[in-house]
Design a protein around this motif. Sequence first.
Motif, mmCIF file in Angstrom:
data_model
loop_
_atom_site.group_PDB
_atom_site.id
_atom_site.type_symbol
_atom_site.label_atom_id
_atom_site.label_comp_id
_atom_site.label_asym_id
_atom_site.label_seq_id
_atom_site.Cartn_x
_atom_site.Cartn_y
_atom_site.Cartn_z
ATOM 1 N N SER A 81 2.738 3.893 7.119
ATOM 2 C CA SER A 81 2.794 2.527 6.622
ATOM 3 C C SER A 81 4.111 2.134 5.957
ATOM 4 O O SER A 81 4.352 0.956 5.744
ATOM 5 C CB SER A 81 1.640 2.276 5.640
ATOM 6 O OG SER A 81 1.729 3.158 4.544
ATOM 7 N N HIS B 151 0.825 -1.209 0.000
ATOM 8 C CA HIS B 151 0.000 0.000 0.000
ATOM 9 C C HIS B 151 0.858 1.257 0.000
ATOM 10 O O HIS B 151 0.578 2.214 -0.713
ATOM 11 C CB HIS B 151 -0.939 -0.019 1.210
ATOM 12 C CG HIS B 151 -1.741 1.221 1.381
ATOM 13 N ND1 HIS B 151 -2.707 1.596 0.479
ATOM 14 C CD2 HIS B 151 -1.708 2.193 2.322
ATOM 15 C CE1 HIS B 151 -3.245 2.745 0.875
ATOM 16 N NE2 HIS B 151 -2.648 3.115 1.990
ATOM 17 N N LYS C 67 2.201 2.101 -3.474
ATOM 18 C CA LYS C 67 1.165 2.697 -4.327
ATOM 19 C C LYS C 67 0.940 4.153 -3.949
ATOM 20 O O LYS C 67 0.784 5.013 -4.817
ATOM 21 C CB LYS C 67 -0.140 1.910 -4.199
ATOM 22 C CG LYS C 67 -0.076 0.521 -4.784
ATOM 23 C CD LYS C 67 -1.375 -0.215 -4.537
ATOM 24 C CE LYS C 67 -1.289 -1.660 -4.952
ATOM 25 N NZ LYS C 67 -2.499 -2.407 -4.635
#
Length: 128
Positions: free
Chosen positions: A106, A62, A65
């Motif tokens: 993240s 994630h 991206k």
Amino acid sequence: MEKENFNKPSNDLIGDILRNYEKTGGMDNLKGQGKPLPDEYFSGDIFQHFQKIAKDAGYKPHWLKLQHAIRDELKDIAQKYVDGQKDGLQFRVTKVNEKIIEYNKSCPPPMQKGVVRLETIDVSSQMW
């Protein structure tokens, strides 16, 4: 009470999904079925093997991206800023900063980056 339900783990959701998938025939024609696993799967770090398999399958995390989306958005904002089309750019920078904060939560710590400002958007877009 049935004996099967009595010994059943209470939170085995993935196991339940896999058992149902197997019952419907989803596991019948898997790639490599019946072939032995390569020796490299049994040596070294399990996480590294997972990363290699995921990469070979085309999986992108994630945060990666998000990094690409932020980079593209910053380039577009920087181009409009240089061209003098400054209407609405501050709002877009605010939205990009929200994505950067999500990205920093993240991604691996060495890859974290600071938020950007409209005045330094050209330099920031080159860093991404």
